[in-house]
Scaffold this active site. Structure first.
Site: not given
Length: 333
Positions: A121-123
């Site tokens: 998960v990232c931005y």
């Protein structure tokens, strides 16, 4: 008598020296395959060609969409070890329940410790997709990235995507073209050295080095304004290449795999910046990870077509703000 003894000893030594000389000569004539070839063969044999990093042999794509509703969240998160590679501040402001905040450089260590398939998960989904590709090449084949990242999870975390589609970089730009794709070139293989002659060992070291180096990107603005500074690959179908338009001079190398040698359409020169772009910057992140491990000076164009020309009328899917919007899924702090 003494001369006779020396003569007999000499007779015994001559064959021995001859055989020793032959053995050394044989060793000198053994030439190991280039490190790239050893790694390429290993990747193909072990179902880790570029297309199999994009979709593994179990049919799992590198990216997975967030659940449809809040009621679906518990079952969704129960399937994964969730690794969130955003900053500590962003994580503290709101994250998925059960997620662990880690540094990008620790993804391989955390992957090895995970008891379930990893969800990165990232931005925006782009760095997570880059990480997912490296994880899959390292042997964690069931790793996936959260599509659109936390931007797609909740409106309060959607800022990174919302802030990148307002300016239509390509619309009316002199370097935006609707012509046909140029004929693909045929280049030699990338070249790099390794102390190992084992394809798997070479691959793992190359992945470790790519993790250490971090995600390599370029902006659409820079590529659009300076296309001759890059070796550009538009990762679109033939119909979309002309339907959406493209950066002038962009090649279209798709499929892009090792097994069919289509990868040879990319320039391996150390001064050739190979930039790939797609619709969202997520698939191009995966391709870029693969290419960097293979030895290319590769970069992903951030936000893809959405960043270049979000209002393009050719969009039918993967258009941020149209068919793709943030959901209202729960966050914890």
């Amino acid at each position: 008598m003494k001369k006779l003894s020396l003569f007999l000893i000499g007779l015994f030594l001559i064959p021995s020296l001859f055989l020793t000389s032959c053995d050394k000569g044989d060793d000198l004539n053994v030439v190991s395959a280039p490190a790239f070839t050893l790694m390429k063969d290993y990747l193909i044999t072990n179902n880790m060609d570029i297309n199999q990093i994009i979709t593994n042999t179990d049919g799992e794509k590198f990216v997975t969409a967030p659940p449809a509703t809040a009621a679906d969240v518990p079952a969704f998160i129960a399937k994964y070890t969730i690794l969130d590679i955003r900053s500590a501040d962003a994580f503290a402001a709101g994250h998925i329940e059960g997620a662990k905040n880690i540094a990008f450089k620790d993804i391989l260590t955390e992957g090895a410790a995970a008891s379930k398939p990893v969800l990165m998960v990232c931005y925006t989904g782009q760095t997570a997709c880059y990480a997912t590709a490296l994880m899959r090449m390292y042997g964690f084949s069931h790793t996936q990235a959260l599509k659109w990242g936390m931007s797609g999870w909740n409106a309060t975390t959607a800022g990174p995507w919302n802030g990148k589609i307002g300016v239509e970089e390509a619309k009316g730009h002199s370097n935006w073209s609707y012509g046909g794709a140029p004929t693909n070139n045929v280049f030699s293989d990338p070249s790099f050295t390794s102390l190992s002659t084992d394809g798997g060992t070479i691959l793992r070291k190359r992945v470790e080095d790519a993790v250490e180096a971090g995600f390599k990107t370029v902006t659409g603005t820079d590529v659009l304004n300076n296309p001759t500074n890059y070796y550009i690959n538009n990762y679109f179908s033939e119909a979309d290449y002309s339907g959406f338009g493209h950066i002038d001079g962009a090649y279209r190398i798709l499929p892009l795999t090792l097994a069919d040698n289509s990868y040879k359409g990319l320039d391996p020169a150390t001064n050739a910046k190979v930039v790939t772009y797609c619709y969202t910057g997520q698939t191009s992140a995966v391709v870029t990870a693969c290419l960097r491990v293979l030895g290319y000076d590769a970069y992903s164009l951030t936000f893809g077509m959405n960043g270049l020309y979000n209002t393009n009328s050719a969009f039918s899917s993967n258009q941020w703000g149209a068919d793709s919007k943030p959901k209202d899924l729960p966050l914890v702090q």
